[in-house]
Design a protein around this motif. Structure first.
Motif, mmCIF file in Angstrom:
data_model
loop_
_atom_site.group_PDB
_atom_site.id
_atom_site.type_symbol
_atom_site.label_atom_id
_atom_site.label_comp_id
_atom_site.label_asym_id
_atom_site.label_seq_id
_atom_site.Cartn_x
_atom_site.Cartn_y
_atom_site.Cartn_z
ATOM 1 N N GLN A 195 -27.696 18.169 -13.789
ATOM 2 C CA GLN A 195 -28.724 19.205 -13.908
ATOM 3 C C GLN A 195 -28.110 20.456 -14.523
ATOM 4 O O GLN A 195 -27.070 20.924 -14.086
ATOM 5 N N LEU A 196 -28.779 20.973 -15.548
ATOM 6 C CA LEU A 196 -28.271 22.166 -16.214
ATOM 7 C C LEU A 196 -28.751 23.411 -15.470
ATOM 8 O O LEU A 196 -29.780 23.374 -14.798
ATOM 9 N N PRO A 197 -28.008 24.528 -15.571
ATOM 10 C CA PRO A 197 -28.431 25.764 -14.890
ATOM 11 C C PRO A 197 -29.841 26.189 -15.311
ATOM 12 O O PRO A 197 -30.266 25.900 -16.436
ATOM 13 N N PRO A 198 -30.574 26.871 -14.418
ATOM 14 C CA PRO A 198 -31.991 27.185 -14.665
ATOM 15 C C PRO A 198 -32.268 27.984 -15.937
ATOM 16 O O PRO A 198 -33.387 27.932 -16.443
ATOM 17 N N GLN A 199 -31.286 28.708 -16.478
ATOM 18 C CA GLN A 199 -31.584 29.494 -17.692
ATOM 19 C C GLN A 199 -31.694 28.609 -18.932
ATOM 20 O O GLN A 199 -32.150 29.063 -19.970
ATOM 21 N N PRO B 195 -53.137 18.542 -22.905
ATOM 22 C CA PRO B 195 -53.051 19.843 -23.571
ATOM 23 C C PRO B 195 -53.990 20.887 -22.975
ATOM 24 O O PRO B 195 -53.734 22.087 -23.067
ATOM 25 N N LYS C 93 -36.601 17.035 -18.859
ATOM 26 C CA LYS C 93 -36.069 16.124 -17.843
ATOM 27 C C LYS C 93 -36.771 14.786 -17.959
ATOM 28 O O LYS C 93 -37.990 14.712 -17.872
ATOM 29 N N PHE D 257 -29.783 27.536 -8.418
ATOM 30 C CA PHE D 257 -30.710 26.413 -8.298
ATOM 31 C C PHE D 257 -31.633 26.587 -7.097
ATOM 32 O O PHE D 257 -32.703 26.004 -7.052
ATOM 33 N N ARG E 100 -35.324 27.848 -7.525
ATOM 34 C CA ARG E 100 -36.237 27.100 -8.385
ATOM 35 C C ARG E 100 -36.697 25.809 -7.709
ATOM 36 O O ARG E 100 -35.903 25.073 -7.143
ATOM 37 N N SER F 179 -49.015 16.390 -19.544
ATOM 38 C CA SER F 179 -49.232 15.837 -20.883
ATOM 39 C C SER F 179 -50.624 16.187 -21.397
ATOM 40 O O SER F 179 -50.923 15.989 -22.561
ATOM 41 N N ILE G 92 -38.437 19.480 -25.547
ATOM 42 C CA ILE G 92 -37.933 20.802 -25.918
ATOM 43 C C ILE G 92 -36.541 21.019 -25.342
ATOM 44 O O ILE G 92 -36.168 20.393 -24.351
ATOM 45 N N PRO H 46 -22.174 26.987 -12.747
ATOM 46 C CA PRO H 46 -23.323 27.638 -12.120
ATOM 47 C C PRO H 46 -23.244 27.538 -10.597
ATOM 48 O O PRO H 46 -22.841 26.504 -10.063
ATOM 49 N N GLN I 160 -45.086 10.346 -16.618
ATOM 50 C CA GLN I 160 -46.206 10.780 -17.453
ATOM 51 C C GLN I 160 -46.553 9.722 -18.490
ATOM 52 O O GLN I 160 -47.723 9.480 -18.784
ATOM 53 N N HIS J 116 -53.140 13.051 -25.552
ATOM 54 C CA HIS J 116 -52.210 13.815 -24.720
ATOM 55 C C HIS J 116 -50.943 14.158 -25.498
ATOM 56 O O HIS J 116 -50.625 13.519 -26.492
ATOM 57 N N VAL J 117 -50.283 15.182 -25.018
ATOM 58 C CA VAL J 117 -49.141 15.724 -25.751
ATOM 59 C C VAL J 117 -47.901 15.713 -24.867
ATOM 60 O O VAL J 117 -47.958 16.103 -23.705
ATOM 61 N N LEU J 118 -46.804 15.251 -25.434
ATOM 62 C CA LEU J 118 -45.530 15.358 -24.722
ATOM 63 C C LEU J 118 -44.630 16.232 -25.569
ATOM 64 O O LEU J 118 -44.482 15.993 -26.765
ATOM 65 N N HIS K 191 -39.270 13.611 -15.387
ATOM 66 C CA HIS K 191 -40.625 14.161 -15.432
ATOM 67 C C HIS K 191 -41.482 13.423 -16.453
ATOM 68 O O HIS K 191 -42.676 13.270 -16.276
#
Lengths: 240, 67
Positions: free
Chosen positions: A51-55, B52, A60, B19, B22, B50, A43, B14, A67, A38-40, A63
């Protein structure tokens, strides 16, 4: 009737084709059998409590942590690859991810692609074996804080301790010496009007921070080798 | 032009609206980031998984409109 239906179907497949082209810029993606790896991907920015703005492209931790537990639990998954292209981000979120990855029982390998800056450094070294592509860079710099600070001496102490945690994690999980890492972290003249060092591909390996220069092929080979090693020797027991 | 080392988002915080459209939804054990479009439908923005092979599934392509 049948002609009509055929036409309709053709139109539908035509529209889904257009949709696919709009979505990915390509028409089909290849299918492959189930994967035991599996890959994580880490990025963008490692997002912490805010929380940063959606752009913004963010990773996170809330999330990824579940996993990681799921990967650890699933017997079909034998190994994990971490792909890094991050500018850094929240120190505690990054440390949480690093500690989780480091404490996994399954073989893990990381590849630094593009950049693994700042808190990306402990995440990169947290795996069993780490790779860096020749063009990737890693910025090593002291911890910083933006925003309003209340209680400067206390905050200074707190940040100093936090920095120590990062340093300890990196030296415990890589081959770099504490002195060397601190030298790179507090070096002057490498970054414009800032302290720290930007290490590129091979340099990171020379300093002992990363284990090897390599890309996907090398990482997959190493991971398969680690998986083979981690498997209990069933065959030898059968012989006995 | 703003001559400041501050981040753009620090000067223009923002708005909540950004938000609002989304959402994160869990579907078949995978996490999806979806955006509500102006027509009221949902568009897949990102798949978080996770595995691929999930990324090779045509149903999970980013940009897919969900019904």
């Amino acid at each position: 009737m049948t002609k009509d239906a055929g036409k309709k179907e053709e139109q539908q497949s035509g529209s889904s084709l257009v949709q696919k082209i709009q979505a990915l810029g390509q028409t089909n993606v290849p299918q492959a059998p189930d994967s035991n790896i599996h890959v994580l991907s880490i990025i963008g920015q490692v997002e912490g409590h805010m929380q940063l703005p959606p752009q913004n492209k963010t990773t996170k931790y809330e999330h990824l942590l579940p996993q990681l537990i799921a990967i650890e639990q699933n017997p079909k998954i034998e190994g994990m690859i971490i792909l890094l292209n991050t500018v850094g981000g929240d120190v505690e979120a990054g440390l949480a991810l690093s500690e989780m990855i480091a404490s996994m029982s399954k073989p893990t390998v990381s590849i630094v692609l593009g950049g693994g800056h700042s808190i990306g450094v402990p995440i990169a070294v947290s795996t069993d074996y780490s790779f860096i592509v020749p063009t990737a860079t890693m910025t090593i710099h002291p911890i910083r804080l933006t925003g309003l600070v209340i209680g400067v001496p206390q905050t200074f102490e707190y940040l100093d301790k936090m920095q120590e945690r990062v340093i300890q994690f990196v030296i415990n999980h890589s081959n770099i010496k504490e002195e060397k890492f601190k030298d790179l972290m507090f070096a002057k003249g490498n970054l414009t009007r800032d302290i720290g060092t930007n290490v590129v591909g091979r340099e990171a390996v020379e300093y002992g921070l990363i284990d090897e220069v390599g890309g996907v092929k090398e990482a997959m080979e190493k991971l398969n080798e680690l998986i083979q090693k981690s498997k209990p020797d069933d065959e030898s027991q059968v012989i006995q | 032009m703003l001559y400041t080392p501050l981040d753009y988002s620090e000067i223009f915080p923002p708005s909540d609206e950004e938000f609002a459209n989304r959402k994160y939804v869990n579907h078949e054990g995978k996490l999806f980031v979806i955006d509500k479009t102006e027509e009221g439908t949902y568009q897949l923005v990102q798949l978080i998984s996770s595995n691929p092979h999930d990324y090779l599934n045509n149903d999970y392509l980013p940009g897919t409109t969900l019904t």
